[in-house]
Write a protein that holds these residues in place. Structure first.
Motif, PDB file in Angstrom:
ATOM      1  N   ASP A  17       0.652  -1.443   0.059  1.00 35.95           N
ATOM      2  CA  ASP A  17       0.168   0.307  -0.253  1.00 35.95           C
ATOM      3  C   ASP A  17       0.895   1.263   0.215  1.00 35.95           C
ATOM      4  O   ASP A  17       0.336   2.754  -0.909  1.00 35.95           O
ATOM      5  N   LEU A  18       1.998   1.264   0.941  1.00 33.12           N
ATOM      6  CA  LEU A  18       2.747   2.239   0.881  1.00 33.12           C
ATOM      7  C   LEU A  18       3.463   2.596  -0.651  1.00 33.12           C
ATOM      8  O   LEU A  18       3.303   3.644  -0.726  1.00 33.12           O
ATOM      9  N   LEU A  78       4.586  10.579   2.192  1.00 34.23           N
ATOM     10  CA  LEU A  78       4.104   9.986   3.035  1.00 34.23           C
ATOM     11  C   LEU A  78       3.532  10.768   4.999  1.00 34.23           C
ATOM     12  O   LEU A  78       3.264   9.245   4.960  1.00 34.23           O
ATOM     13  N   LEU A  79       3.961  11.823   5.366  1.00 32.80           N
ATOM     14  CA  LEU A  79       3.605  11.996   6.505  1.00 32.80           C
ATOM     15  C   LEU A  79       1.642  11.864   6.248  1.00 32.80           C
ATOM     16  O   LEU A  79       0.775  11.719   7.101  1.00 32.80           O
ATOM     17  N   ALA A  84      -2.722   7.920   7.786  1.00 34.17           N
ATOM     18  CA  ALA A  84      -4.031   7.565   7.603  1.00 34.17           C
ATOM     19  C   ALA A  84      -3.621   5.440   7.810  1.00 34.17           C
ATOM     20  O   ALA A  84      -4.808   4.985   8.594  1.00 34.17           O
ATOM     21  N   ASN A  85      -2.576   5.411   7.792  1.00 35.39           N
ATOM     22  CA  ASN A  85      -1.986   3.956   8.200  1.00 35.39           C
ATOM     23  C   ASN A  85      -1.564   3.431   9.502  1.00 35.39           C
ATOM     24  O   ASN A  85      -1.159   2.630   9.265  1.00 35.39           O
ATOM     25  N   GLN A  86      -0.397   4.577   9.871  1.00 34.04           N
ATOM     26  CA  GLN A  86       0.281   3.927  11.439  1.00 34.04           C
ATOM     27  C   GLN A  86       0.123   5.644  11.856  1.00 34.04           C
ATOM     28  O   GLN A  86       0.821   5.812  12.148  1.00 34.04           O
ATOM     29  N   PRO A  87      -1.581   6.122  12.125  1.00 36.71           N
ATOM     30  CA  PRO A  87      -1.190   7.491  12.701  1.00 36.71           C
ATOM     31  C   PRO A  87      -0.463   7.589  14.218  1.00 36.71           C
ATOM     32  O   PRO A  87      -0.425   8.825  15.018  1.00 36.71           O
ATOM     33  N   PHE A  98       9.544   9.590  11.211  1.00 40.42           N
ATOM     34  CA  PHE A  98      10.534   8.718  10.497  1.00 40.42           C
ATOM     35  C   PHE A  98      12.116   9.547  10.450  1.00 40.42           C
ATOM     36  O   PHE A  98      11.775   9.879  11.039  1.00 40.42           O
ATOM     37  N   THR A  99      13.059   8.597   9.599  1.00 39.69           N
ATOM     38  CA  THR A  99      14.187   9.024   9.715  1.00 39.69           C
ATOM     39  C   THR A  99      14.562   9.290   8.015  1.00 39.69           C
ATOM     40  O   THR A  99      14.108   7.711   8.261  1.00 39.69           O
TER      41      THR A  99
END
Length: 171
Positions: A17-18, A78-79, A84-87, A98-99
């Motif tokens: 999905d990403l 990405l944000l 939506a997917n890893q709030p 993230f880094t």
């Protein structure tokens, strides 16, 4: 194992999905999707006794080579995907979901590596003829109390409160 004898990527749905989201959202990646790789760097599986259901926990890496656009065109989509997917990544105390690393190739292009920690819940149910495995959606991040604005820290001030006892207010 696949026919070539190599371990396959775990069946983590978020990676596909990403990848699809970034291809659709970032023009330079859409123009040449082969310049981006999305993969699991490290992973683990968490379980509870008495259940076959589990949670994948893994470090996802996004590698984009020869990136010739503003990094903002990659970070903003990405944000949006993370929201939506890893709030829960927005709830981390350090506010760093993230880094990334970048290697300058020339005046116009660089290679970018983005690393983020993802989780994925998987429900396993016994069926008459085997097991049903279902990847569950992320839980909705909603307010626990009606009328309390999103982001309110309900515990703020409780831990470091003065010596005065807390008053329990009920309606």
């Amino acid at each position: 194992m696949d026919l070539a004898g190599h371990l396959r990527e775990p069946e983590v749905k978020k990676l596909a999905d990403l990848r699809a989201h970034l291809i659709a959202s970032v023009a330079v990646i859409k123009a040449d999707p082969s310049k981006m790789e999305v993969f699991v760097d490290k992973g683990d599986v968490a379980v509870r006794a008495g259940s076959l259901s589990f949670e994948y926990g893994y470090t996802a890496s996004i590698w984009v080579q020869d990136f010739g656009a503003s990094i903002d065109t990659l970070v903003a989509p990405l944000l949006a995907w993370i929201a939506a997917n890893q709030p829960d990544l927005f709830e981390k105390g350090d506010r760093k979901p993230f880094t990334f690393e970048s290697e300058l190739l020339d005046a116009d292009t660089c290679d970018i590596t983005i690393t983020l920690a993802l989780t994925e819940l998987v429900r396993v149910e016994q069926q008459p003829r085997g097991l049903r495995v279902t990847h569950l959606p992320e839980p909705m991040m909603t307010d626990a109390f009606a009328g309390v604005p999103t982001g309110t820290k309900m515990w703020a001030g409780l831990i470091d409160a003065s010596d005065a006892p807390l008053e329990l207010v009920t309606a």
